[in-house]
Scaffold this motif. Structure first.
Motif, short mmCIF file in Angstrom:
data_model
loop_
_atom_site.label_atom_id
_atom_site.label_comp_id
_atom_site.label_asym_id
_atom_site.label_seq_id
_atom_site.Cartn_x
_atom_site.Cartn_y
_atom_site.Cartn_z
N VAL A 23 0.86 -1.18 0.00
CA VAL A 23 0.00 0.00 0.00
C VAL A 23 0.90 1.23 0.00
CG1 VAL A 23 -1.95 -1.10 1.14
CG2 VAL A 23 -0.18 -0.03 2.53
N ASN A 24 0.41 2.32 -0.60
CA ASN A 24 1.21 3.54 -0.64
C ASN A 24 0.31 4.76 -0.59
OD1 ASN A 24 0.61 4.62 -3.45
ND2 ASN A 24 1.36 2.58 -3.98
N ALA A 25 0.91 5.87 -0.20
CA ALA A 25 0.24 7.17 -0.20
C ALA A 25 1.21 8.19 -0.77
CB ALA A 25 -0.20 7.57 1.21
N ARG A 26 0.70 9.11 -1.59
CA ARG A 26 1.56 10.09 -2.26
C ARG A 26 0.96 11.48 -2.15
NH1 ARG A 26 1.69 6.40 -7.69
NH2 ARG A 26 3.00 4.71 -6.89
N LEU A 27 1.85 12.46 -2.12
CA LEU A 27 1.47 13.86 -2.15
C LEU A 27 2.44 14.58 -3.08
CD1 LEU A 27 -0.37 16.11 -0.88
CD2 LEU A 27 1.49 16.46 0.79
N ASN A 28 1.90 15.34 -4.02
CA ASN A 28 2.77 16.07 -4.94
C ASN A 28 2.13 17.38 -5.34
OD1 ASN A 28 0.94 14.34 -6.60
ND2 ASN A 28 1.92 15.45 -8.27
N GLY A 29 2.95 18.28 -5.84
CA GLY A 29 2.45 19.59 -6.27
C GLY A 29 3.14 20.05 -7.54
N LEU A 30 2.42 20.81 -8.33
CA LEU A 30 2.93 21.37 -9.59
C LEU A 30 2.64 22.86 -9.60
CD1 LEU A 30 4.09 20.71 -12.51
CD2 LEU A 30 1.70 20.77 -13.24
N LYS A 31 3.64 23.66 -10.02
CA LYS A 31 3.47 25.11 -10.07
C LYS A 31 4.22 25.67 -11.27
CE LYS A 31 3.67 29.30 -7.23
NZ LYS A 31 2.23 29.60 -7.44
N SER A 32 3.67 26.72 -11.87
CA SER A 32 4.33 27.40 -12.97
C SER A 32 5.43 28.31 -12.44
CB SER A 32 3.32 28.23 -13.78
OG SER A 32 2.36 27.39 -14.38
N VAL A 33 6.52 28.40 -13.18
CA VAL A 33 7.63 29.28 -12.79
C VAL A 33 7.22 30.74 -12.95
CG1 VAL A 33 9.98 29.99 -13.35
CG2 VAL A 33 9.37 27.55 -13.30
N ASN A 34 6.59 31.06 -14.07
CA ASN A 34 6.12 32.42 -14.34
C ASN A 34 4.62 32.49 -14.13
OD1 ASN A 34 8.77 33.21 -15.24
ND2 ASN A 34 8.31 32.16 -17.18
N GLU A 35 4.15 33.63 -13.67
CA GLU A 35 2.71 33.82 -13.53
C GLU A 35 2.08 33.98 -14.90
OE1 GLU A 35 -0.53 36.64 -11.20
OE2 GLU A 35 1.61 36.97 -10.95
N VAL A 36 1.08 33.18 -15.17
CA VAL A 36 0.38 33.23 -16.46
C VAL A 36 -0.93 33.98 -16.24
CG1 VAL A 36 -0.62 31.88 -18.34
CG2 VAL A 36 1.46 31.07 -17.18
N GLU A 37 -1.00 35.16 -16.76
CA GLU A 37 -2.18 36.01 -16.54
C GLU A 37 -3.17 35.95 -17.68
OE1 GLU A 37 -0.65 39.88 -15.82
OE2 GLU A 37 0.10 39.40 -13.81
N VAL A 38 -2.68 35.64 -18.88
CA VAL A 38 -3.54 35.61 -20.06
C VAL A 38 -3.45 34.22 -20.68
CG1 VAL A 38 -4.02 36.59 -22.33
CG2 VAL A 38 -3.18 38.06 -20.48
N ALA A 39 -4.60 33.64 -20.95
CA ALA A 39 -4.63 32.32 -21.57
C ALA A 39 -4.04 32.40 -22.97
CB ALA A 39 -6.07 31.81 -21.64
N THR A 40 -3.03 31.58 -23.22
CA THR A 40 -2.40 31.59 -24.54
C THR A 40 -3.08 30.64 -25.51
OG1 THR A 40 -0.85 29.94 -23.71
CG2 THR A 40 -0.15 32.24 -23.63
N ASP A 41 -3.73 29.60 -24.99
CA ASP A 41 -4.37 28.63 -25.87
C ASP A 41 -5.35 27.82 -25.03
OD1 ASP A 41 -4.67 26.03 -27.50
OD2 ASP A 41 -3.56 27.34 -28.86
#
Length: 296
Positions: A216-234
């Motif tokens: 059995v296992n348990a995991r915790l992870n996180g993802l974050k952008s390096v630059n702040e993305v204010e406008v959707a590019t696509d």
């Protein structure tokens, strides 16, 4: 129900990057490498359904239900005792909204080259993983309500990127218990002239062997952008995606070196707040085979 035009006005950058998220969370990063000729090969099926979309500003929006199912191959092979090659490839991904037809295709192939910096007493590894954009980067699903409307639901993101990961692990000598810690950096490039922000990820995993049968296992992870993305590019490339993910899994042998695995994963805001992501439980069922080299 009308195929909402607000789907394109409100969700300017919906992350259909679950073609990445689903596949990349199959096996947590560790400091261990395989022994020479040792192998691990898994085929898994994973499913997501969600109406909860978190915008680039972290605002929760209710949309038509998005669903994705993926059939994913994951394999590790020990070239030497200190060098392992890893492949992570969605063989087929099915994407749809409740108001569209379902479209499918192969996903992007991630190849990882992992080297043990330290192996015996303090397992520590570094890996470089280019992700090859061989999936279908544009695949339009037609509305089931209005024939003249369609939405892009690709099985690949069309972008070449490279993950670099540093990971360490430990195992207790007298108890069947282990732990992993890792940090990763994703160098992103561009698609059709649009550049994307790099990303970094962190994660931890613990596992325990019950009665020498069930892991059995348990995991915790996180993802974050390096630059702040204010406008959707696509609409479909996932630029600005952030999240905290957690999962619980179990595996047990079914025949010789063949095992069955179950996994449940979901997302919250514990470390990084959810942005540009559909958030819901992801259920996974897999079968894997382990090849162990014969002892001389």
């Amino acid at each position: 129900m009308e195929f909402q035009r607000s789907l394109t006005s409100k969700l300017k950058a919906v992350v259909l990057g679950f073609m990445c998220l689903i596949s990349l969370d199959i096996t947590a990063q560790s400091g261990w490498t395989k022994e020479k000729t040792e192998g691990f090969y898994q085929l898994s099926f994973q499913s997501l359904k969600s109406k909860d979309y978190y915008s680039l500003e972290g605002e929760l929006l209710k949309t038509n239900q998005f669903s994705q199912q993926s059939l994913v191959f994951y394999g590790e092979y020990g070239v030497t005792d200190k060098f392992t090659i890893i492949a992570n490839w969605p063989l087929q991904t099915w994407n749809a909204f409740e108001t569209t037809e379902t479209v499918s295709g192969i996903g992007d192939l991630r190849l990882e080259f992992k080297h043990a910096l330290l192996k015996k007493y303090f397992p520590l590894s570094i890996s470089v993983a280019p992700e090859l954009p061989i999936g279908r980067a544009n695949h339009f699903a037609k509305s089931k309500v209005n024939d003249f409307e369609q939405i892009n639901l690709p099985s690949g993101d069309g972008e070449f990127n490279v993950w670099t990961t540093l990971a360490t692990s430990f195992a207790l000598p007298s108890i069947p218990f282990y732990g992993n810690l890792f940090s990763s950096y994703n160098f992103r490039t561009q698609y059709e002239g649009v550049s994307f922000s790099d990303q970094f990820a962190i994660g931890a995993e613990i596992g325990y062997h019950i009665a020498d049968i069930v892991w059995v296992n348990a995991r915790l992870n996180g993802l974050k952008s390096v630059n702040e993305v204010e406008v959707a590019t696509d609409f479909v490339r996932g630029d600005g995606t952030e999240y905290t993910g957690y999962s619980f899994g179990a595996s047990m042998p079914v025949y010789k070196n063949i095992h069955m695995s179950l996994n449940y994963r979901n997302y919250n805001d514990w470390i990084f707040e959810r942005k540009n992501i559909y958030s819901s439980g992801v259920f996974g069922l897999g079968v894997y085979y382990e090849h162990k080299p014969q002892k001389k």
